[in-house]
Design a protein around this motif. Structure first.
Motif, short mmCIF file in Angstrom:
data_model
loop_
_atom_site.label_atom_id
_atom_site.label_comp_id
_atom_site.label_asym_id
_atom_site.label_seq_id
_atom_site.Cartn_x
_atom_site.Cartn_y
_atom_site.Cartn_z
N TYR A 173 0.83 -1.21 0.00
CA TYR A 173 0.00 0.00 0.00
C TYR A 173 0.86 1.26 0.00
O TYR A 173 0.47 2.29 -0.56
N ASP A 218 1.47 2.56 -3.34
CA ASP A 218 0.31 3.00 -4.12
C ASP A 218 0.19 4.52 -4.00
O ASP A 218 -0.32 5.04 -3.01
N LEU A 219 0.66 5.21 -4.99
CA LEU A 219 0.67 6.67 -4.92
C LEU A 219 -0.72 7.27 -5.02
O LEU A 219 -0.92 8.46 -4.72
N ASN A 220 -1.71 6.46 -5.42
CA ASN A 220 -3.08 6.97 -5.49
C ASN A 220 -3.80 6.89 -4.15
O ASN A 220 -4.91 7.39 -4.02
N MET A 221 -3.18 6.24 -3.18
CA MET A 221 -3.82 6.10 -1.88
C MET A 221 -3.51 7.31 -1.01
O MET A 221 -2.34 7.61 -0.75
N PRO A 222 -4.52 8.01 -0.51
CA PRO A 222 -4.28 9.15 0.38
C PRO A 222 -3.58 8.70 1.66
O PRO A 222 -3.81 7.58 2.14
N THR A 248 -5.85 7.49 4.38
CA THR A 248 -6.32 6.11 4.21
C THR A 248 -5.24 5.13 4.64
O THR A 248 -5.52 4.11 5.30
N TYR A 249 -3.99 5.43 4.27
CA TYR A 249 -2.89 4.54 4.65
C TYR A 249 -2.75 4.46 6.17
O TYR A 249 -2.54 3.38 6.72
#
Length: 731
Positions: free
Chosen positions: A250, A253-257, A260-261
């Motif tokens: 995760y 995953d650069l699209n995950m804020p 959220t992380y």
């Protein structure tokens, strides 16, 4: 493109061409959100065949585990202390033993019978009911194995093969037929793996109800498996490594804020750390609550804990220790024993009377506190309290000798000084003098007097400056395997708990008992004390060089090749004899599969590193790594640590390992068979052949699994390896 990928690609293309064409309406709306009711109905229809097959495996598991379960009336196992509510000490956490006690309660067993291994059950004990209870846990792992394989997205044929292998594993059946912890341990191990794979399948729906549910249940299950035996920590390690892998994935995953992380971290901290610890601690809370009476394991616990047990009179101790008081003195180190002496002498060194630490209570633990030789003794009708800094003598009540130390090497820990008993009521010297140094008091910040149960203190030898010490080193047989007591002269000795002591039992006719509620321990202290004592005792379970080799003991390297087995009871002609061994083909296939998995994976990694073109389908490399890695890690984490353990090892330690080994077999059979999926008959022949060999092997060795009577020579044809000794063992 290699042959494997060409075959896989052709297979996927054919599957796509075989799909029915979508109607124009369906094509326009294929991404439209389906009603929730339709989704649930579709999921139910999809899972229904697996649930039906799982139920079939459950029935078959119950049959194979219950069959002839009462054939032998010889005791193998235990279950008494919880029903008598007497505190005892064991190296394992309490959940499994509490469940066994529950089984005894349900069948009317009151815990009063001795439950001695090898004895014959009396007629009034429903041992069959207790065995059925444990066998049920052994049976439940069969459908769990099948459903876990479904979660891993194996083809249904492979899932069924995995279920059959767990069903027909002879060793798992034998261990499930007796009142033992192992079937409970293996059940919670398999449950942890099932919950983990179920949670993994929710990756695409993070923070949904199902995602939280299976994350929470994973935490509960690893808390339970650890609460049965500490080898459950290997399941915790598997979950932990999976979690690290996910969080690392995760992170990329650069699209995950970031928010959220962070929520992913918080959810796992709560469910996979706090929840398991809470489950583990709660089991100890129940353990302490149920075992409210004094029993054989008292001495392993702190003196303050013992004061809260029914049937023990520590709560009647006078509070302040005085001269002429008779006392017992307990070592404050975790699992420490009572200062002890007996008439036997050291065979070397000073050859004076031995001093040891002993975990059982007897009169040889009793001492009287006296003034030093050069001081006027306190009259018997006077009270003078022992204060911080006082110089005292300790007189052994049974032999009247004085606790003594001198510049002689200790018998085992030779860099310390020997401690002995010397002289009598009129004979002694200054080597009998010890200075009291108060370290702490549990209820007073600056204590002046030594107080029973509450005060930790050091005893410093006046002449040499060394500290009275007991540690986890046992004397040889001449010292009755009791713990060595020595005098520690190291510079760092002051802060070591093994050099600290407290007064456990206190008698003085001139003094009143302490007020009620004076002696009350805290749960967290008792919890830590017991766990450290368990750890210490576990580490002490090493082979005894003074004894003949135990035929039950085995080495870790022998397990994967099925080189050893264990007889479960007496081996005479009139006894029902059980020989615990794994289904050899399962164990051999698992070993071969582990080697093959490593070879294939290395081959693929090297080709990828060399940039040789692969045509893996979407997420195929990820699925290969996930399924191959998680099954291999389950096997490796439950097996490889035994190579660095110094404790005594037995065959049943490998049973959680072979459970994961079965999944490795399924993975490799599926992976290798894929080359032949263009010719379904060959693929089916491979799967059916493996399953048939397993089933035939199970029936061939079932005589040993379900017990037999008569001479052992009748199973000589099953003794394929000379190391099995099933036909030559004798009592």
């Amino acid at each position: 493109m290699d042959d494997y990928q060409q075959i896989r690609q052709r297979h996927q293309n054919e599957e796509e061409t075989e799909k029915p064409l979508l109607t124009e309406y369906e094509n326009d709306n294929k991404y439209a959100k389906q009603p929730k009711e339709n989704k649930e109905a579709n999921n139910l229809l999809k899972e229904k065949p697996d649930l039906i097959i799982g139920c079939i495996f459950l029935v078959m598991g119950l049959i194979t585990r219950y069959f002839q379960i009462g054939k032998s009336d010889i005791v193998v196992g235990f279950a008494s202390q919880y029903l008598k509510r007497e505190f005892y000490f064991d190296v394992h956490p309490p959940l499994g033993k509490m469940l066994i006690a529950l089984a005894g309660y349900l069948v009317g067993y009151d815990g009063q019978w001795g439950w001695d291994s090898g004895a014959t059950f009396p007629e009034n004990i429903n041992y069959k009911g207790m065995r059925i209870f444990c066998a049920t846990f052994g049976a439940l792992i069969v459908p769990l194995a099948y459903l876990t394989a479904c979660n891993l997205k194996f083809p249904r044929k492979i899932c069924i093969l995995i279920g059959i292998m767990v069903l027909c594993e002879n060793g798992l059946i034998v261990i499930s037929k007796f009142v033992l912890l192992d079937p409970i341990l293996i059940f919670f191990t398999s449950l942890s793996f099932f919950c983990l794979t179920k949670f993994h399948n929710q990756r695409d729906k993070p923070f949904s109800k199902d995602w939280y549910l299976w994350l929470f249940l994973t935490g509960v299950s690893i808390g339970c498996v650890t609460s049965v035996k500490w080898v459950g920590l290997f399941a915790v390690a598997l979950v932990g490594l999976h979690t690290i892998w996910e969080l690392w994935d995760y992170l990329g995953d650069l699209n995950m804020p970031m928010r959220t992380y962070i929520n992913h971290w918080l959810a796992r901290i709560v469910c996979l750390i706090i929840v398991p610890i809470s489950v583990y601690a709660f089991n100890f809370y129940l353990h302490f609550t149920v075992l409210s009476r004094s029993g054989k394991g008292d001495a392993q616990m702190s003196s303050l804990f013992q004061a809260g047990l029914e049937g023990i009179d520590l709560s009647e101790n006078p509070l302040n220790i005085a001269y002429n008081s008779r006392v017992t003195i307990k070592n404050a180190g975790y699992g420490g024993g009572l200062l002890h002496s007996h008439v036997q002498r050291y065979p070397a060194g000073s050859e004076q009377q031995q001093v040891t630490c002993y975990h059982h209570k007897d009169s040889n633990n009793d001492w009287v506190i006296k003034k030093p030789w050069n001081s006027e003794q306190v009259p018997d009708d006077k009270i003078e309290y022992v204060k911080n800094g006082d110089i005292i003598r300790l007189v052994h009540v049974q032999t009247t000798r004085n606790l003594h130390s001198h510049n002689v090497k200790a018998p085992i820990t030779s860099y310390m000084n020997e401690v002995s008993c010397y002289g009598n009521a009129t004979l002694g010297d200054s080597n009998d003098h010890w200075k009291v140094e108060i370290v702490e008091d549990m209820k007073t910040r600056k204590p002046e007097n030594v107080r029973a149960l509450l005060t930790k203190f050091r005893l410093r030898h006046v002449n040499s400056g060394c500290l009275l010490r007991s540690h986890n080193v046992n004397l040889p047989q001449w010292g009755f395997k009791q713990a060595e007591v020595a005098c520690d002269k190291s510079k760092k000795a002051d802060n070591q708990s093994n050099n600290m002591w407290n007064i456990e039992r206190h008698w003085n006719d001139l003094m009143e008992p302490a007020p009620k509620a004076t002696y009350k321990s805290k749960f967290i202290n008792d919890f830590i004390d017991l766990n450290v004592a368990m750890w210490t005792s576990n580490n002490a379970l090493v082979p005894d060089p003074d004894k003949e080799p135990d035929q039950l003991v085995s080495q870790a390297w022998q397990w994967p090749l099925a080189l050893v087995g264990i007889r479960m009871c007496s081996w005479n002609d009139t006894t029902v004899k059980y020989y615990m061994m794994g289904n050899p083909f399962i164990w051999w296939f698992a070993f071969i599969s582990i080697i093959s998995l490593g070879t294939y994976s290395l081959f693929y990694i090297l080709r990828r590193q060399r940039k040789i073109t692969y045509v893996w389908g979407k997420n195929e490399w990820f699925d290969y790594c996930y399924r191959g890695l998680i099954t291999f890690l389950g096997w490796g984490l439950h097996y490889l640590p035994f190579y660095i353990m110094g404790r005594v090892l037995y065959l049943h330690h490998y049973f959680p390992t072979i459970y994961f080994g079965i999944f490795v077999i399924g993975f490799m059979v599926d992976h290798i068979s894929f080359y032949f999926k263009k010719v379904p008959m060959i693929y089916n022949i491979i799967v059916i052949s493996v399953g048939t060999i397993i089933v035939i092997s199970f029936f061939f060795f079932s005589k040993l699994t379900y017990g037999f009577t008569g001479p052992a020579s009748q199973v000589k044809n099953r003794e394929w390896l000379p190391s099995w000794h099933m036909a030559t063992l004798s009592d």
